[in-house]
Design an enzyme around this catalytic site. Sequence first.
Site, PDB file in Angstrom:
ATOM      1  N   ARG A  19     -26.998 -43.443 -10.216  1.00 16.62           N
ATOM      2  CA  ARG A  19     -27.158 -42.030  -9.887  1.00 16.62           C
ATOM      3  C   ARG A  19     -28.645 -41.664  -9.863  1.00 16.62           C
ATOM      4  O   ARG A  19     -29.478 -42.363 -10.443  1.00 16.62           O
ATOM      5  CB  ARG A  19     -26.449 -41.147 -10.915  1.00 16.62           C
ATOM      6  CG  ARG A  19     -24.950 -41.386 -11.020  1.00 16.62           C
ATOM      7  CD  ARG A  19     -24.344 -40.510 -12.100  1.00 16.62           C
ATOM      8  NE  ARG A  19     -22.894 -40.670 -12.208  1.00 16.62           N
ATOM      9  CZ  ARG A  19     -22.282 -41.493 -13.043  1.00 16.62           C
ATOM     10  NH1 ARG A  19     -23.013 -42.264 -13.864  1.00 16.62           N
ATOM     11  NH2 ARG A  19     -20.970 -41.571 -13.085  1.00 16.62           N
ATOM     12  N   HIS A  49     -17.760 -44.918 -13.530  1.00 14.90           N
ATOM     13  CA  HIS A  49     -16.704 -43.914 -13.397  1.00 14.90           C
ATOM     14  C   HIS A  49     -15.804 -43.929 -14.622  1.00 14.90           C
ATOM     15  O   HIS A  49     -15.494 -44.990 -15.167  1.00 14.90           O
ATOM     16  CB  HIS A  49     -15.850 -44.186 -12.154  1.00 14.90           C
ATOM     17  CG  HIS A  49     -16.498 -43.751 -10.882  1.00 14.90           C
ATOM     18  ND1 HIS A  49     -16.122 -44.237  -9.641  1.00 14.90           N
ATOM     19  CD2 HIS A  49     -17.499 -42.864 -10.636  1.00 14.90           C
ATOM     20  CE1 HIS A  49     -16.857 -43.679  -8.705  1.00 14.90           C
ATOM     21  NE2 HIS A  49     -17.702 -42.845  -9.284  1.00 14.90           N
ATOM     22  N   ARG A 108     -25.388 -44.174  -3.177  1.00 11.05           N
ATOM     23  CA  ARG A 108     -24.395 -44.597  -4.180  1.00 11.05           C
ATOM     24  C   ARG A 108     -23.059 -44.873  -3.488  1.00 11.05           C
ATOM     25  O   ARG A 108     -22.402 -45.873  -3.770  1.00 11.05           O
ATOM     26  CB  ARG A 108     -24.265 -43.504  -5.241  1.00 11.05           C
ATOM     27  CG  ARG A 108     -23.302 -43.801  -6.375  1.00 11.05           C
ATOM     28  CD  ARG A 108     -23.515 -42.762  -7.481  1.00 11.05           C
ATOM     29  NE  ARG A 108     -22.396 -42.617  -8.370  1.00 11.05           N
ATOM     30  CZ  ARG A 108     -22.166 -43.373  -9.435  1.00 11.05           C
ATOM     31  NH1 ARG A 108     -22.989 -44.377  -9.711  1.00 11.05           N
ATOM     32  NH2 ARG A 108     -21.129 -43.153 -10.223  1.00 11.05           N
ATOM     33  N   TYR A 148     -13.237 -44.682  -2.245  1.00 11.64           N
ATOM     34  CA  TYR A 148     -13.965 -45.623  -1.397  1.00 11.64           C
ATOM     35  C   TYR A 148     -13.031 -46.593  -0.675  1.00 11.64           C
ATOM     36  O   TYR A 148     -13.393 -47.142   0.360  1.00 11.64           O
ATOM     37  CB  TYR A 148     -15.001 -46.393  -2.222  1.00 11.64           C
ATOM     38  CG  TYR A 148     -16.020 -45.482  -2.850  1.00 11.64           C
ATOM     39  CD1 TYR A 148     -16.959 -44.813  -2.065  1.00 11.64           C
ATOM     40  CD2 TYR A 148     -16.040 -45.247  -4.217  1.00 11.64           C
ATOM     41  CE1 TYR A 148     -17.883 -43.954  -2.627  1.00 11.64           C
ATOM     42  CE2 TYR A 148     -16.958 -44.389  -4.797  1.00 11.64           C
ATOM     43  CZ  TYR A 148     -17.870 -43.748  -3.992  1.00 11.64           C
ATOM     44  OH  TYR A 148     -18.778 -42.889  -4.549  1.00 11.64           O
ATOM     45  N   HIS A 156     -26.980 -39.637  -3.471  1.00 11.45           N
ATOM     46  CA  HIS A 156     -25.567 -39.928  -3.697  1.00 11.45           C
ATOM     47  C   HIS A 156     -24.945 -40.657  -2.507  1.00 11.45           C
ATOM     48  O   HIS A 156     -23.994 -41.425  -2.671  1.00 11.45           O
ATOM     49  CB  HIS A 156     -24.805 -38.635  -3.984  1.00 11.45           C
ATOM     50  CG  HIS A 156     -23.784 -38.794  -5.068  1.00 11.45           C
ATOM     51  ND1 HIS A 156     -24.116 -39.041  -6.390  1.00 11.45           N
ATOM     52  CD2 HIS A 156     -22.421 -38.790  -5.031  1.00 11.45           C
ATOM     53  CE1 HIS A 156     -23.014 -39.159  -7.106  1.00 11.45           C
ATOM     54  NE2 HIS A 156     -21.981 -39.015  -6.304  1.00 11.45           N
ATOM     55  N   LYS A 204     -23.732 -40.365 -17.428  1.00 13.78           N
ATOM     56  CA  LYS A 204     -23.223 -39.067 -17.868  1.00 13.78           C
ATOM     57  C   LYS A 204     -22.740 -39.140 -19.310  1.00 13.78           C
ATOM     58  O   LYS A 204     -22.171 -40.143 -19.728  1.00 13.78           O
ATOM     59  CB  LYS A 204     -22.078 -38.616 -16.954  1.00 13.78           C
ATOM     60  CG  LYS A 204     -22.525 -38.227 -15.549  1.00 13.78           C
ATOM     61  CD  LYS A 204     -21.358 -37.726 -14.728  1.00 13.78           C
ATOM     62  CE  LYS A 204     -21.822 -37.253 -13.359  1.00 13.78           C
ATOM     63  NZ  LYS A 204     -20.695 -36.737 -12.545  1.00 13.78           N
TER      64      LYS A 204
END
Length: 296
Positions: free
Chosen positions: A148, A268, A245, A277, A242, A172
Amino acid sequence: MLIESFLQYLRYERNYSSHTVSSYQNDLKQFESYVMQKEQIFDPLLIDSDQIRNWIVYLMGEDYSPLSVNRKLSTLKSFYRFLQKKELLKNNPLKKLSGPKMNKSLPDFVKDTDMNLILDEVDGGLDSGFEEMRDNMILELFYMTGIRCAELVNLKDTDIDFAFHQLKVTGKRNKQRIIPFAKDLEEKLSLYIKVRNEETDYSSEQMVFVRKDGRSLSNSMVYKIVKKNLSGIPGLSKKSPHVLRHTFATSMLNNGADLNAVKELLGHASLASTEVYTHTTFEELKKVYHQAHPRA
């Protein structure tokens, strides 16, 4: 104040980033302002489902997209779950409320051939100069690791393990993960760091990616670097970190990577976030089929 208590909870107990907490705060303040205009008083414990429905209708009337409305509604749901957790509220006014339906959009990504052209155009070698070399390294790192923007900006020299070809990334909620990288990237990273140390006012306490004066890059600066370098790709509606990414994830799956492995590499929390995806890759297959088959 209840909203402030909730924001403190997000910041210190849930370890949310300052950017995320600010987004929650803006949504809640907007809701508070709406209720104040209608009722001249705002007490979260007295809010009912009709008031929240009316707010949703108001937002749609102000041309907020379904995505934005649902995000704001999600903020409100989190806030009321917090109030229930603190036993300040028995009946949650959002329990049976749902937001406007959204059309599912597939993530934008850059094709491998286009990505290779971009990286070849931005040479990034010794003759390029520090800033061009840095910009190329940023593009390569996004494409080769799928990290990220905030993770790249906060990357330190000590997070790079050249011996084992891997990065330690803090994602995150301060979750750390290890991302492997190729031998070719090791050589380019080593060269970049050497030039950075020679040509900038670099301090060992600072990040991998810096400006000429040694200060760290901001998220917005990285965004501008990526946008500038992706601007030449026709048909690409979004040009952001992004997107690179998304490009990493799509390329991995297109070349046979396991879905769970890609999930771990991206950091994730759930497989559902990664599964989008697979739809992207299937859309590419459909496009190839319709272009190539004589009866399609």
